[in-house]
Scaffold this motif. Structure first.
Motif, PDB file in Angstrom:
ATOM      1  N   SER A  25      -5.358   1.221  -2.615  1.00  8.89           N
ATOM      2  CA  SER A  25      -5.256   0.545  -1.317  1.00  8.89           C
ATOM      3  C   SER A  25      -6.005  -0.779  -1.314  1.00  8.89           C
ATOM      4  N   MET A  47       0.836  -1.197   0.000  1.00  4.69           N
ATOM      5  CA  MET A  47       0.000   0.000   0.000  1.00  4.69           C
ATOM      6  C   MET A  47       0.876   1.255   0.000  1.00  4.69           C
ATOM      7  N   GLN A  51       0.951   4.159  -2.785  1.00  9.20           N
ATOM      8  CA  GLN A  51       0.675   5.546  -2.405  1.00  9.20           C
ATOM      9  C   GLN A  51       1.860   6.472  -2.729  1.00  9.20           C
TER      10      GLN A  51
END
Lengths: 379, 232
Positions: free
Chosen positions: B174, B103, B107
């Protein structure tokens, strides 16, 4: 015992602190600055004047190695300074202040110490020297204020303090008063004058203001079209301009095109040529060495013209031109009076004299100029 | 109507009593998005500085690519990171898929162009003469860059916050690379989606309020920074 003998400068002729040799700057393929040579001696203030776009600021940026020249070198105490990072040792010995204060986002005291911090001067010492300079420029009381809260005049004082704080060997000032209102301006010019005199710092001072140049400059360089048209003492530049461009910039109001009709040892008489004005061509007596038949430009500064009433005792000047007032323009404490004497002559007179002599348009008057006050440029 | 009011009441109870599951979700969200923002700051600021001060062939294309990246859909990032980290993918041996690390990676890809683009704009917005002034005061090349970055520090902070705001609120990446595993990769956005689909509106609303507060805090700070003026 000094056995190095490193000082190889020729004896007699002192090496200028700052010099330029065949300096040329190009922008977009066009040459915007072309200075074959220029030298600034230690402790001297060189005022660089000229109209907008003449290359004054470009010269300053090139001398301070902020701008890379297309050709030529800048010499500091006789040694080439290099460019880019190579010029860093040189740039650590100079300082620059611009028209805009360009302060950093922090307190006044912190701003004033920036140059010293860049030179790795210990914090306490830097704060002391910065504080001292803030005092000399009369902004000590602002030390803890944020630079964001200053007025234009205050900010410019801090900017000057920041430049002086590093104790530069040459200080470069690019139009430092141009953005200021007249009120704050006067005081700053005075304090800068004091700071320059007390520190004895060599300075290059760019301005478009002739009065500032006269006031601060030990010598004046007049730039026209990317070239230095004349360098000399204020007297030389103002009273003996090298050519018509310089004359028109330094403010010689009346420039007469004339040819010499008689010449004697050191003086000559010239008759004004076709200048498009009425009446018979007047003759002017001036000082200078010219031959009969030479074409000359006669420069008459308005403050050297005296006005008197016809038939009065007047002045002892030999050039007395009767004429008619065509225009009276108030300029602060003085009036500018234009007189048609067969050619247009501009005179600066006090307000008192305007009232006393009753100077109004249409009035007949005698304008006189001393032969020594006329500067002739040979064509 | 009653359902919404009940939901709000329950949401407030969850928040006030610091429900362990909610706390766990918030902490993980902050950890993942915070780490991703920090990494994006390092890469984005360096890139922004390089783009602002260096002139090289193809620079315009890089700038255009960064600007495009600022608006990249998180779902697309999730897709590419998933493919890379898939068991049989090029980076499959790292076994990162469905972990918080995956994740963070996704990101970072989302936040870096945002930080880089805004940093570049912030540095380019400084007056050119400020660079002259730094050089004219005796700054070396590195000192000059440092001075300019320092002068742009507030807009740069804005870059960081915009990056954080972008990743804390995204869901596509996510959920694709994290998988919304309870107690492991479940973050505010993925949990909100799941609880809503299950009909647990009270928890969903509680999480929604938290997310709203976080983004409001980010934007309020951004607005304050943008109102600030430079010295003369």
């Amino acid at each position: 015992m000094n056995a190095h003998g490193a000082d190889t400068a020729p004896i007699g002729e002192p090496v200028p602190v700052l010099a330029a040799d065949r300096l040329r700057v190009e922008r977009g393929g066009a040459t915007v600055l072309d200075v074959p040579s220029l030298a600034v001696s230690g402790g001297e203030t060189l005022a660089v004047v000229g109209p907008n776009g003449a290359g004054k600021s470009t010269l300053l940026l090139a001398l301070a190695t902020i701008l890379k020249p297309a050709a030529g070198v800048v010499l500091f105490r006789g040694m080439p300074v290099g460019s880019g990072e190579a010029a860093l040792p040189y740039r650590r010995r100079i300082a620059v202040a611009f028209q805009e204060p360009l302060l950093f986002d922090g307190t006044v005291a912190w701003n004033a110490a920036e140059g010293l911090r860049l030179r790795k001067v210990p914090a306490a010492e830097a704060a002391r020297r910065a504080g001292e300079m803030l005092g000399k420029l009369k902004v000590s009381h602002l030390a803890s204020r944020s630079a964001r809260t200053l007025s234009g005049g205050e900010a410019q004082r801090v900017s000057l303090a920041r430049a002086f704080a590093v104790d530069p060997e040459v200080i470069f000032l690019d139009e430092p008063f141009s953005a200021l209102d007249p009120g704050s301006r006067e005081g700053i010019v005075e304090d800068l004058e004091t700071a320059l005199r007390e520190s004895g710092t060599t300075a290059v001072f760019v301005t478009h203001d002739r009065v500032d140049a006269l006031r601060l400059g030990d010598r004046i360089a007049v730039m026209i079209g990317g070239r230095i048209a004349q360098v000399g003492t204020p007297d030389e530049v103002m009273n003996r301009p090298a050519d018509w461009d310089v004359a028109s910039f330094v403010g010689v109001e009346t420039v007469l095109d004339a040819f010499v009709v008689a010449a004697d040892a050191g003086t000559f008489v010239a008759r004004a040529g076709a200048s498009g004005t009425s009446g018979p061509a007047p003759t002017v007596e001036a000082v200078g060495t010219c031959g009969v038949g030479d074409r000359v430009l006669l420069c008459i500064r308005p403050e050297n013209v005296t006005l008197s009433l016809p038939g009065g005792t007047g002045s002892s000047a030999r050039n007395a031109f009767p004429g008619v007032i065509s225009k009276v323009t108030p300029q602060g404490a003085v009036h500018r009076v234009a007189v048609d004497c067969g050619f247009l002559l501009s005179a600066l007179v006090t307000t008192h004299a305007v009232v006393e002599l009753g100077l109004v348009p249409g009035r007949t008057i005698v304008a006189s100029v001393k032969a020594t006050a006329i500067h002739a440029i040979r064509r | 109507m009653q359902m919404i009011l009940d939901g709000l009441r329950e949401a407030l109870r969850l928040l006030v009593t610091l429900d362990p599951e909610v706390v766990r979700i918030v902490v993980l969200s902050l950890k993942v998005s915070g780490t991703a923002t920090l990494v994006a700051l390092l890469i984005g600021l360096s890139g922004g500085v390089a783009l602002a001060f260096l002139r090289f062939p193809g620079r315009d294309i890089v700038v255009a690519a960064v600007n495009t990246g600022m608006g990249i859909p998180p779902v697309v990032v999730g897709l590419f990171v998933s493919i890379l980290l898939w068991r049989n993918g090029p980076l499959g041996m790292l076994e990162l898929l469905y972990t918080p690390t995956a994740m963070i990676v996704a990101q970072v890809v989302i936040a870096t162009p945002i930080v880089m683009g805004i940093s570049l704009a912030a540095l380019q917005a400084l007056p050119e003469k400020l660079r002259w002034q730094a050089v004219g005061l005796g700054a070396s090349r590195l000192q000059t860059i440092w001075i300019l970055v320092r002068e742009a520090r507030l807009p740069l902070l804005a870059a960081v916050m915009a990056g954080f705001g972008g990743v804390i609120s995204e869901i596509g990446a996510s959920i694709m690379v994290g998988g919304n595993i309870k107690g492991y990769t479940r973050v505010l956005t993925t949990a909100t989606v799941m609880e809503t689909s299950r009909g647990n509106f009270e928890i969903a609303i509680g999480l929604g309020i938290l997310l709203l507060l976080l983004t409001f805090a980010v934007n309020a700070t951004l607005t304050k920074i943008q109102q600030r003026k430079r010295p003369r």
